[in-house]
Design a protein around this motif. Structure first.
Motif, PDB file in Angstrom:
ATOM      1  N   ALA A 468       0.846  -1.197   0.000  1.00 16.48           N
ATOM      2  CA  ALA A 468       0.000   0.000   0.000  1.00 16.48           C
ATOM      3  C   ALA A 468       0.882   1.247   0.000  1.00 16.48           C
ATOM      4  CB  ALA A 468      -0.931  -0.013   1.208  1.00 16.48           C
ATOM      5  N   SER A 469       1.689   1.376  -1.017  1.00 14.80           N
ATOM      6  CA  SER A 469       2.567   2.536  -1.140  1.00 14.80           C
ATOM      7  C   SER A 469       1.737   3.777  -1.449  1.00 14.80           C
ATOM      8  CB  SER A 469       3.582   2.300  -2.268  1.00 14.80           C
ATOM      9  OG  SER A 469       4.231   3.500  -2.619  1.00 14.80           O
ATOM     10  N   PRO A 470       1.866   4.842  -0.661  1.00  9.70           N
ATOM     11  CA  PRO A 470       1.072   6.057  -0.920  1.00  9.70           C
ATOM     12  C   PRO A 470       1.241   6.586  -2.338  1.00  9.70           C
ATOM     13  CG  PRO A 470       2.107   6.197   1.228  1.00  9.70           C
ATOM     14  CD  PRO A 470       2.666   4.969   0.566  1.00  9.70           C
ATOM     15  N   LYS A 471       2.469   6.520  -2.870  1.00  6.92           N
ATOM     16  CA  LYS A 471       2.703   7.023  -4.228  1.00  6.92           C
ATOM     17  C   LYS A 471       1.942   6.197  -5.258  1.00  6.92           C
ATOM     18  CE  LYS A 471       7.233   9.150  -3.423  1.00  6.92           C
ATOM     19  NZ  LYS A 471       8.647   9.184  -3.816  1.00  6.92           N
ATOM     20  N   GLU A 472       1.974   4.870  -5.088  1.00  8.52           N
ATOM     21  CA  GLU A 472       1.288   4.015  -6.052  1.00  8.52           C
ATOM     22  C   GLU A 472      -0.229   4.148  -5.931  1.00  8.52           C
ATOM     23  OE1 GLU A 472       2.495  -0.005  -6.016  1.00  8.52           O
ATOM     24  OE2 GLU A 472       4.563   0.409  -6.597  1.00  8.52           O
ATOM     25  N   GLU A 780     -10.142  -7.723  -4.019  1.00  9.68           N
ATOM     26  CA  GLU A 780     -11.264  -6.939  -3.498  1.00  9.68           C
ATOM     27  C   GLU A 780     -11.084  -5.439  -3.723  1.00  9.68           C
ATOM     28  OE1 GLU A 780     -14.032  -8.218  -2.281  1.00  9.68           O
ATOM     29  OE2 GLU A 780     -13.249 -10.227  -2.676  1.00  9.68           O
ATOM     30  N   ASN A 781     -10.005  -5.057  -4.415  1.00  6.25           N
ATOM     31  CA  ASN A 781      -9.724  -3.644  -4.708  1.00  6.25           C
ATOM     32  C   ASN A 781      -9.673  -2.800  -3.434  1.00  6.25           C
ATOM     33  OD1 ASN A 781      -9.120  -1.527  -6.463  1.00  6.25           O
ATOM     34  ND2 ASN A 781     -11.258  -0.891  -6.607  1.00  6.25           N
ATOM     35  N   ILE A 782      -8.974  -3.321  -2.435  1.00  6.75           N
ATOM     36  CA  ILE A 782      -8.827  -2.620  -1.155  1.00  6.75           C
ATOM     37  C   ILE A 782      -7.625  -1.683  -1.235  1.00  6.75           C
ATOM     38  CG2 ILE A 782      -8.400  -2.894   1.317  1.00  6.75           C
ATOM     39  CD1 ILE A 782      -9.730  -5.623   1.146  1.00  6.75           C
ATOM     40  N   MET A 783      -7.860  -0.410  -0.963  1.00  9.55           N
ATOM     41  CA  MET A 783      -6.807   0.611  -0.929  1.00  9.55           C
ATOM     42  C   MET A 783      -6.061   0.744  -2.256  1.00  9.55           C
ATOM     43  SD  MET A 783      -5.369  -0.260   2.916  1.00  9.55           S
ATOM     44  CE  MET A 783      -4.064   0.942   2.846  1.00  9.55           C
ATOM     45  N   ASN A 784      -6.708   0.362  -3.355  1.00 10.65           N
ATOM     46  CA  ASN A 784      -6.106   0.487  -4.689  1.00 10.65           C
ATOM     47  C   ASN A 784      -4.784  -0.270  -4.816  1.00 10.65           C
ATOM     48  OD1 ASN A 784      -8.096   2.035  -5.889  1.00 10.65           O
ATOM     49  ND2 ASN A 784      -7.204   3.963  -5.235  1.00 10.65           N
ATOM     50  N   VAL A 785      -4.618  -1.328  -4.046  1.00 12.36           N
ATOM     51  CA  VAL A 785      -3.390  -2.122  -4.109  1.00 12.36           C
ATOM     52  C   VAL A 785      -3.385  -2.955  -5.389  1.00 12.36           C
ATOM     53  CG1 VAL A 785      -2.140  -4.054  -3.063  1.00 12.36           C
ATOM     54  CG2 VAL A 785      -3.026  -2.215  -1.628  1.00 12.36           C
ATOM     55  N   THR A 786      -2.325  -2.827  -6.183  1.00 12.50           N
ATOM     56  CA  THR A 786      -2.231  -3.579  -7.444  1.00 12.50           C
ATOM     57  C   THR A 786      -0.908  -4.308  -7.614  1.00 12.50           C
ATOM     58  OG1 THR A 786      -1.423  -1.587  -8.584  1.00 12.50           O
ATOM     59  CG2 THR A 786      -3.797  -2.002  -8.650  1.00 12.50           C
ATOM     60  N   SER A 787       0.162  -3.831  -6.974  1.00  7.96           N
ATOM     61  CA  SER A 787       1.493  -4.409  -7.174  1.00  7.96           C
ATOM     62  C   SER A 787       2.015  -4.996  -5.871  1.00  7.96           C
ATOM     63  CB  SER A 787       2.473  -3.347  -7.680  1.00  7.96           C
ATOM     64  OG  SER A 787       2.006  -2.776  -8.887  1.00  7.96           O
ATOM     65  N   TYR A 788       2.669  -6.152  -5.993  1.00  4.74           N
ATOM     66  CA  TYR A 788       3.244  -6.802  -4.815  1.00  4.74           C
ATOM     67  C   TYR A 788       4.675  -6.321  -4.609  1.00  4.74           C
ATOM     68  CZ  TYR A 788       5.141 -10.404  -1.740  1.00  4.74           C
ATOM     69  OH  TYR A 788       5.755 -11.055  -0.706  1.00  4.74           O
ATOM     70  N   HIS A 789       4.964  -5.889  -3.401  1.00  6.31           N
ATOM     71  CA  HIS A 789       6.310  -5.476  -3.033  1.00  6.31           C
ATOM     72  C   HIS A 789       6.717  -6.220  -1.767  1.00  6.31           C
ATOM     73  CE1 HIS A 789       6.183  -2.185  -5.935  1.00  6.31           C
ATOM     74  NE2 HIS A 789       4.988  -1.858  -5.453  1.00  6.31           N
ATOM     75  N   TYR A 790       7.747  -7.050  -1.894  1.00 11.87           N
ATOM     76  CA  TYR A 790       8.193  -7.788  -0.713  1.00 11.87           C
ATOM     77  C   TYR A 790       8.789  -6.806   0.301  1.00 11.87           C
ATOM     78  CZ  TYR A 790      10.399 -11.240   2.280  1.00 11.87           C
ATOM     79  OH  TYR A 790      10.773 -12.007   3.359  1.00 11.87           O
ATOM     80  N   PRO A 791       8.389  -6.890   1.566  1.00  7.76           N
ATOM     81  CA  PRO A 791       8.904  -5.957   2.582  1.00  7.76           C
ATOM     82  C   PRO A 791      10.322  -6.308   2.998  1.00  7.76           C
ATOM     83  CG  PRO A 791       7.413  -7.531   3.604  1.00  7.76           C
ATOM     84  CD  PRO A 791       7.374  -7.816   2.115  1.00  7.76           C
ATOM     85  N   ALA A 792      11.272  -6.054   2.107  1.00  5.58           N
ATOM     86  CA  ALA A 792      12.654  -6.457   2.356  1.00  5.58           C
ATOM     87  C   ALA A 792      13.242  -5.766   3.586  1.00  5.58           C
ATOM     88  CB  ALA A 792      13.507  -6.158   1.123  1.00  5.58           C
ATOM     89  N   LEU A 793      13.070  -4.446   3.674  1.00  3.45           N
ATOM     90  CA  LEU A 793      13.636  -3.716   4.808  1.00  3.45           C
ATOM     91  C   LEU A 793      13.029  -4.163   6.135  1.00  3.45           C
ATOM     92  CD1 LEU A 793      15.525  -1.543   5.854  1.00  3.45           C
ATOM     93  CD2 LEU A 793      13.729   0.160   5.411  1.00  3.45           C
TER      94      LEU A 793
END
Length: 830
Positions: A468-472, A780-793
């Motif tokens: 859920a990146s704010p920019k994305e 379910e189109n929750i929070m406009n999430v479309t791309s998977y980003h592994y939480p590496a940090l």
């Protein structure tokens, strides 16, 4: 029973180390449960107080009610109270919006209109207005003075000829008018309105509150139920659904969505489960060296029930000591934490709040005007914590009571069944470590799973925040850097000029205006999106489910539109012919039978009236809300064939980053030339999402940190018991040659195993769980999430924290152990 209690209290003092650890875990569990309930419920209480202080208190408003139906409504026994308002005229002014309203006493009360001075009009030509309106007209007057105001009466949905009349001021309204968007109201008496407007032309707005809105059984308990009830009542009095307006802000604050209770309950269950697992693990690990002691009690005549009571009362005593501390700490921190959350959310606007609502909540919290600590929260927290402690003690109580006295005296923490013992021809610290870990596999696995379960939660939350990146998210819901769009809406009889079918005949987004936008310094590109209203003439002719609006795109959108197709195929040039169309995938939620190849009949609203057209759905596509706001897509060239009007609805503008501020100022000035134009920026959406995700991240990670601290208490207890219950064994090994360095190495290897096991569970299962949560949010189109980003940090930080905690803990335990002399270690437990 006195003997049982005394034994439990004696054990409480004897097992101070374990009880301090479990007490701290109970304190943190108490704090989490208390905070979850308090913050969740207090947020609703604060917003309720803000709404009740500043916002109208009616539940629903019926628009366009005739004089006859008003009289029928007054005798309706399902209505608790109702007030009248008639918007019968508009003031004449080029720089401000001025409404003339006739209201009765109850309408004024329900609308929460307050006077700065004087009283409300009661009869004849009495009025109440704001001082700002007098200043707008360049007039000076006080209470009792007469002023002449120009206005136009509402006639047949439009405005009549300008006229003026002289009124006597009876009161000044409390107002806070925006200097940029000037809007004023003039409150008149019902007598004056009825003398000016014929009975057959009156269209009242009825403000009402239905009865039994908070009672159980047949009463109305939710916002949705109240809205449905209001619509049903409106139909009985000739008011269609479009003219039923629900006071959403007030209702959402006063009638809590059941989903809130479900969410709070789910979080409490997670805390109880995690707390019970950790506290159980603490007691279970500590139970191993205590089995022999309980065996002695059994040999001396204690029953199984008495042994269970010794364990239970010891745990209960720890809970009674830790509970008040957790409640006290939670009570002290509750208001500051809630205040911090609202301050962070000050720039966040959602569908559930009005602009400025958070600031109002901050003011109420700072002044201490809202009680957030309630007795039932303390009671519920106490019950939840006691249930957690009881669950954690069930298995240790059974373990202490079920072993026979003889077996208990020989118990070493493993299985009671005899097994062939395997030895080694030579020993080293690695084999010694494996032997100790394998001596009680259940304890080892339990510790790893307890810590790993918290790690799984951490990775799931981290994955959500990473995806859920704010920019994305902001980019998904907003295209370009700046937009100028036509601000239209439908179904407003008082503002029929706001309908899109009316605006598009004299569209302010003309070709000349668009070229002028392109010439603004700093503007790099301008794309135009077109719009045409429509409905599904066969499937949903009354638009009770959704609209069937068409959105048209320039050729520059070709790649974006075609690449979003998920079903079927489409050719851009063929789409320009106007016989085929692309359907937005979200429409299939309501009409799953509409697929690629289906025929769909649309009723299009043109300047010449409704026009029916049949299209073939060439393809179905999935598009971000920032790209597609309609349910059907096609080239703008094709859309223009259905009408000769200007269908330009949105200008998507990209600007040079170095000239952004100057370009935005110029574009703002251009948009202000027409009252039908509005603007929006990517930066506004980004700021909103950054603030919102910042709050979610703060609350999520704070929750997990406290939960992690509970797990660390379990690890501390496991390490301490692992070393101190083997003092004699380790002392004897040191006596025959085990060096201090080897002893420390063995401790470090044990700690390394727990670290590796915890990270394997947390990062392995946690990563899979996080990906599963991402897939659900995307579907379910929750929070406009479309791309998977592994939480590496976050994963690296988790590994470092677990490893560092283990190293520090090992050093602390070994340092404490080394302070004891070798002779004392060998004599331990004698």
């Amino acid at each position: 029973m006195k003997t049982v209690t005394k034994t439990a209290l004696a054990n409480l003092k004897l097992n101070r180390g374990r009880n301090l650890i479990s007490g701290f875990a109970i304190l943190l569990t108490t704090l989490l449960i208390f905070f979850t309930i308090t913050i969740g419920m207090a947020a609703g209480s604060v917003e309720l107080a803000a709404v009740n202080v500043y916002y109208p208190t009616y539940h629903a408003m019926f628009r366009g009610v005739t004089e006859e139906n008003v009289q029928r409504l007054e005798s309706q026994n399902e209505i608790e109270t109702m007030g009248l308002r008639e918007d019968f005229a508009y003031g004449v002014d080029d720089d401000a919006d001025i409404g003339f309203y006739a209201m009765d006493e109850e309408g004024i009360r329900l609308s929460k209109i307050e006077l700065e001075e004087g009283h409300f009009p009661r009869e004849g030509k009495e009025i109440a207005l704001s001082r700002g309106l007098l200043a707008e007209y360049g007039l000076e007057a006080g209470i009792g003075d007469q002023v002449t105001l120009p206005f136009q009466l509402v006639e047949d949905g439009g405005l009549g000829w300008q006229q003026e009349d002289t009124f006597r001021i009876t009161g000044f309204l409390e107002t806070d008018t925006d200097p940029e968007n000037k809007a004023y109201g003039v409150i008149c008496s019902l007598d004056y309105m009825r003398a000016s407007v014929p009975a057959e032309d009156r269209a009242y707005r009825v403000l009402l509150r239905p009865k039994d809105t908070q009672e159980k059984g047949d009463g109305i308990e939710t916002v949705d139920a109240l809205e449905e009830k209001a619509c049903e009542m409106g139909e009985d009095f000739g008011v269609d659904r479009d003219n039923v307006v629900v006071n959403t802000t007030y209702l959402l604050a006063n009638y809590t969505d059941p989903g809130l209770y479900t969410g709070i309950g789910a979080i409490i269950l997670v805390v109880v489960a995690a707390g019970a697992l950790c506290i159980y693990s603490i007691y279970y690990v500590s139970m191993v060296p205590k089995i022999q002691e309980y065996g002695r009690l059994r040999a001396m005549g204690a029953t199984r029930r008495q042994v269970r009571q010794v364990v239970f009362r010891e745990g209960l005593a720890v809970a009674f000591a830790a509970l008040p501390a957790g409640l006290l700490l939670g009570s002290i921190l509750a208001r500051p934490v809630l205040l911090t959350i609202y301050k962070m959310a000050d720039n966040v606007e959602t569908a559930y709040t009005e602009p400025g609502m958070h600031q109002l909540c901050v003011e109420l919290l700072e002044k201490g005007q809202v009680p957030i600590l309630r007795w039932w929260i303390y009671l519920l927290t106490i019950l939840a914590v006691l249930a957690t402690v009881w669950l954690s003690l069930v298995k240790p109580m059974r373990l202490a009571a079920r072993v026979s006295p003889v077996e208990a005296m020989r118990y070493q923490g493993g299985s009671s069944r005899k097994k062939d013992r395997r030895g080694y021809e030579s020993l080293n610290i690695s084999r010694l470590t494996r032997t100790n870990l394998g001596r009680n596999k259940r304890r080892t696995v339990l510790t790893v799973l307890t810590l790993g379960s918290i790690g799984i939660l951490f990775m799931a939350v981290a994955t959500v925040l990473s995806c859920a990146s704010p920019k994305e998210i902001a980019r998904q819901e907003f295209e370009g850097d700046y937009q100028i769009y036509v601000d239209s809406w439908e179904g407003d009889k008082m503002n029929p000029d706001r309908a899109w079918a009316s605006i598009m005949q004299d569209n302010p987004l003309s070709s000349a205006f668009i070229e002028e936008v392109r010439s603004v310094p700093g503007v790099e590109g301008v794309k135009v999106r077109s719009w045409l209203q429509g409905s599904l003439s066969d499937l949903d002719p009354e638009r009770q489910i959704t609209t069937a609006n068409l959105e048209g795109y320039e050729d520059s959108y070709k790649e974006v539109i075609l690449s979003g197709i998920t079903e079927g195929t489409a050719d851009w040039d063929e789409l320009k012919k106007g016989e085929k169309i692309i359907m937005n995938q979200r429409l299939q939620h309501w009409f799953p039978d509409l697929t690629a190849g289906s025929q769909v009949k649309l009723l299009l609203e043109t300047e010449q009236g409704p026009v029916e057209r049949t299209f073939e759905i060439a393809a179905v596509g999935a598009y971000p809300s920032g790209i597609c706001g309609g349910n059907f897509l096609l080239p703008a060239e094709s859309l223009a064939r259905f009408t000769s009007a200007n269908l330009s609805q949105t200008l998507v503008i990209t600007v040079d980053k170095e000239q952004k501020e100057e370009a935005f100022q110029a574009l703002d000035a251009m948009a202000q030339i027409s009252p039908y134009l509005a603007t929006d920026t990517y930066d506004t959406h980004l700021q909103t999402w950054e603030s919102g995700m910042g709050i979610i991240a703060l609350l999520g990670y704070a929750f997990l940190i406290v939960l992690g601290a509970i797990g660390i208490m379990n690890l501390v207890n496991t390490m301490i018991n692992s070393i101190y219950t083997r003092k004699k064994e380790l002392g004897m090994m040191q006596a025959i040659g085990l060096s201090e360095r080897q002893l420390l190495g063995m401790m470090q290897m044990e700690g390394l195993f727990y670290t590796a096991g915890t990270l394997a569970v947390a990062l392995g299962i946690g990563s899979l769980a996080g990906y599963g949560v991402f897939r659900y949010m995307k579907a379910e189109n929750i929070m406009n999430v479309t791309s998977y980003h592994y939480p590496a940090l976050p994963a690296v930080l988790l590994a470092l924290v677990v490893a560092l905690t283990q190293v520090l803990l090992t050093c602390a335990v070994s340092r404490s152990f080394r302070k004891m002399s070798l002779i004392d270690r060998i004599r331990y437990s004698e």
